[in-house]
Design a protein around this motif. Structure first.
Motif, short mmCIF file in Angstrom:
data_model
loop_
_atom_site.label_atom_id
_atom_site.label_comp_id
_atom_site.label_asym_id
_atom_site.label_seq_id
_atom_site.Cartn_x
_atom_site.Cartn_y
_atom_site.Cartn_z
N GLU A 4 0.84 -1.19 0.00
CA GLU A 4 0.00 0.00 0.00
C GLU A 4 0.88 1.24 0.00
OE1 GLU A 4 -3.06 2.15 3.05
OE2 GLU A 4 -2.99 -0.03 3.01
N LYS A 5 0.52 2.25 -0.83
CA LYS A 5 1.33 3.46 -0.96
C LYS A 5 0.72 4.62 -0.17
CE LYS A 5 2.75 2.38 -5.64
NZ LYS A 5 2.77 2.88 -7.02
N PRO A 6 1.47 5.26 0.72
CA PRO A 6 0.98 6.44 1.42
C PRO A 6 1.08 7.67 0.51
CG PRO A 6 3.18 5.95 2.12
CD PRO A 6 2.78 4.85 1.19
N ALA A 7 0.45 8.77 0.91
CA ALA A 7 0.40 9.97 0.08
C ALA A 7 1.77 10.63 -0.14
CB ALA A 7 -0.57 10.97 0.70
N GLN A 8 2.43 11.09 0.89
CA GLN A 8 3.68 11.83 0.76
C GLN A 8 4.77 11.24 1.65
OE1 GLN A 8 4.62 13.84 -1.35
NE2 GLN A 8 3.07 15.30 -1.91
N LEU A 9 5.92 10.99 1.06
CA LEU A 9 7.08 10.50 1.81
C LEU A 9 8.32 11.22 1.33
CD1 LEU A 9 6.42 6.66 1.63
CD2 LEU A 9 6.21 8.09 3.65
N HIS A 10 9.32 11.32 2.19
CA HIS A 10 10.62 11.87 1.81
C HIS A 10 11.54 10.69 1.49
CE1 HIS A 10 14.15 14.38 1.66
NE2 HIS A 10 14.73 13.57 2.52
N GLU A 20 24.09 7.97 -11.96
CA GLU A 20 24.48 7.46 -13.27
C GLU A 20 23.75 6.18 -13.65
OE1 GLU A 20 28.73 7.18 -13.42
OE2 GLU A 20 28.97 9.18 -12.58
N GLY A 21 22.64 5.89 -13.03
CA GLY A 21 21.90 4.67 -13.34
C GLY A 21 22.34 3.52 -12.47
N GLY A 22 22.15 2.33 -12.95
CA GLY A 22 22.52 1.17 -12.17
C GLY A 22 21.36 0.67 -11.34
N GLU A 23 21.66 -0.17 -10.40
CA GLU A 23 20.64 -0.79 -9.57
C GLU A 23 20.57 -0.11 -8.22
OE1 GLU A 23 21.53 -4.94 -9.49
OE2 GLU A 23 21.42 -5.11 -11.65
N CYS A 24 19.73 0.91 -8.11
CA CYS A 24 19.61 1.68 -6.87
C CYS A 24 18.20 1.57 -6.32
CB CYS A 24 19.92 3.15 -7.12
SG CYS A 24 21.58 3.44 -7.74
N VAL A 25 18.11 1.63 -5.04
CA VAL A 25 16.81 1.70 -4.38
C VAL A 25 16.76 2.96 -3.54
CG1 VAL A 25 16.46 -0.79 -4.32
CG2 VAL A 25 17.56 0.33 -2.39
N LYS A 40 14.63 3.98 -10.29
CA LYS A 40 14.36 4.24 -11.70
C LYS A 40 12.87 4.18 -12.02
CE LYS A 40 17.06 0.90 -12.95
NZ LYS A 40 17.35 0.47 -11.61
N GLU A 41 12.07 3.66 -11.12
CA GLU A 41 10.64 3.49 -11.35
C GLU A 41 9.87 4.03 -10.14
OE1 GLU A 41 7.76 -0.16 -12.59
OE2 GLU A 41 9.90 -0.38 -12.99
N ARG A 42 9.99 5.33 -9.94
CA ARG A 42 9.47 5.96 -8.72
C ARG A 42 7.96 5.84 -8.55
NH1 ARG A 42 13.65 10.97 -8.89
NH2 ARG A 42 15.34 9.80 -7.92
N GLY A 43 7.23 5.70 -9.64
CA GLY A 43 5.78 5.54 -9.54
C GLY A 43 5.36 4.09 -9.43
N GLY A 44 6.34 3.19 -9.44
CA GLY A 44 6.06 1.77 -9.42
C GLY A 44 5.79 1.23 -8.02
N PRO A 45 5.84 -0.08 -7.88
CA PRO A 45 5.53 -0.71 -6.59
C PRO A 45 6.55 -0.37 -5.51
CG PRO A 45 6.30 -2.34 -8.17
CD PRO A 45 6.20 -1.04 -8.90
N GLN A 46 6.11 -0.48 -4.28
CA GLN A 46 6.95 -0.27 -3.11
C GLN A 46 6.81 -1.47 -2.18
OE1 GLN A 46 5.46 3.22 -1.16
NE2 GLN A 46 5.58 4.46 -3.00
#
Length: 67
Positions: A4-10, A20-25, A40-46
């Motif tokens: 479940e995604k909350p409204a606003q998070l930092h 520079e890309g790569g595999e980051c979370v 890289k997929e900020r609107g994706g699943p959490q």
């Protein structure tokens, strides 16, 4: 663990990550959970781990497996 995604998070990335890309979370916390997402997929699943037990086990497992 919840998706479940909350409204606003930092969100923040590790100081070991670069722009520079790569595999980051990215990680964010709210009152009840530590949340993780693909930078890289900020609107994706959490993933959401309860603070304390579940998050600590997750981090310990990552360290033991050498990620």
């Amino acid at each position: 663990m919840s998706t479940e995604k909350p409204a606003q998070l930092h969100w923040f990335k590790s100081t070991y990550s670069s722009d520079e890309g790569g595999e980051c979370v990215e990680v964010a916390t709210d009152g009840t959970a530590v949340r993780v997402r693909d930078s890289k997929e900020r609107g994706g699943p959490q993933l959401a781990f309860t603070r304390g037990g579940a998050w600590a086990r997750f981090v310990t497992d990552l360290r033991q497996d050498g990620f």
